[in-house]
Design a protein around this motif. Structure first.
Motif: not given
Length: 244
Positions: A55-79
């Motif tokens: 959610w925060h990754c997509r919000y950052a891009r909505e605010q015109q961030a040039s790039s975003v890296v999201g890190v999480d340990l969970s495969e379910n979360m990332l899927r």
């Protein structure tokens, strides 16, 4: 200890039914405050640690961030995050927050929402975050408030009629592991005092810029039963820090 409860099928199913999991940031009780703490994200390189559904990754891009890296340990979360994301400028990586290794000065902004209270040796993570931020870069974090984490029970004191009497705080200065019940599962969290939260950031080379303690919005108090009780004690602590 690197804990990955979110790849437990039953736990993830329960988490996926939470309002914030279904409706996103607007259903997160702390978002109306956390949002105001974020810097201008336009043209910024953003790192989100413990990104969950993204959610925060997509919000950052909505605010015109040039790039975003999201890190999480969970495969379910990332899927789920990848299913919800259609943006080549957002990259999701599977890793424990403790294991991050990014280049020096790689990011302008680092965000971590409600993930760091699961980490035992947080000072080491803070040093890694400081290393990958540019000078003057911003680190915004939210964690469960020390008043909330002090007791493993994380619950109100009730009277004989089942009414909430007060929120008990005990063993505050006994920092360390707490085994709390969350979504009908035992989850390991780590309690730190307010002073420790701030001093570990300062020790890692950050300047504290702002501190906020969560309280519900008027809209949520009107729409969500029992939400007004959140005014009786803060559930989340939010800190904005700048790299020197």
């Amino acid at each position: 200890m690197k804990q990955n409860k979110y790849d437990d099928k039953a736990f993830f199913q329960n988490y996926s039914q939470m309002a914030r999991s279904v409706e996103g940031l607007d259903a997160a009780g702390e978002w109306h405050e956390l949002q105001t703490l974020l810097p201008d994200l336009k043209d910024k390189r953003v790192l989100d640690l413990g990104c969950g559904f993204g959610w925060h990754c997509r919000y950052a891009r909505e605010q015109q961030a040039s790039s975003v890296v999201g890190v999480d340990l969970s495969e379910n979360m990332l899927r789920r995050a990848r299913e919800l994301t259609d943006d080549p400028q957002i990259e999701y990586r599977q890793a424990a927050i403790e294991d991050i290794h990014f280049e020096q000065n790689q990011f302008d902004v680092v965000i971590s929402s409600l993930a760091l209270h699961y980490i035992e040796h947080l000072h080491e993570v803070y040093r890694k975050i400081n290393y990958c931020l540019v000078s003057g870069g911003t680190f915004i974090l939210s964690v469960e408030h020390p008043i909330f984490t002090a007791r493993a029970e994380q619950d109100w004191h009730y009277d004989a009629k089942g009414e909430k009497v007060h929120w008990p705080v005990d063993h505050y200065h006994e920092q360390g592991q707490r085994i709390a019940n969350f979504l009908d599962h035992d989850v390991v969290k780590y309690h730190r005092t307010m002073a420790t939260h701030l001093n570990e950031l300062i020790g890692a080379g950050f300047i504290i810029q702002k501190v906020a303690e969560s309280k519900p919005s008027l809209k949520m108090m009107e729409q969500v039963p029992g939400m007004s009780d959140e005014n009786r004690r803060p559930m989340f602590l939010m800190i904005v820090a700048m790299k020197e």
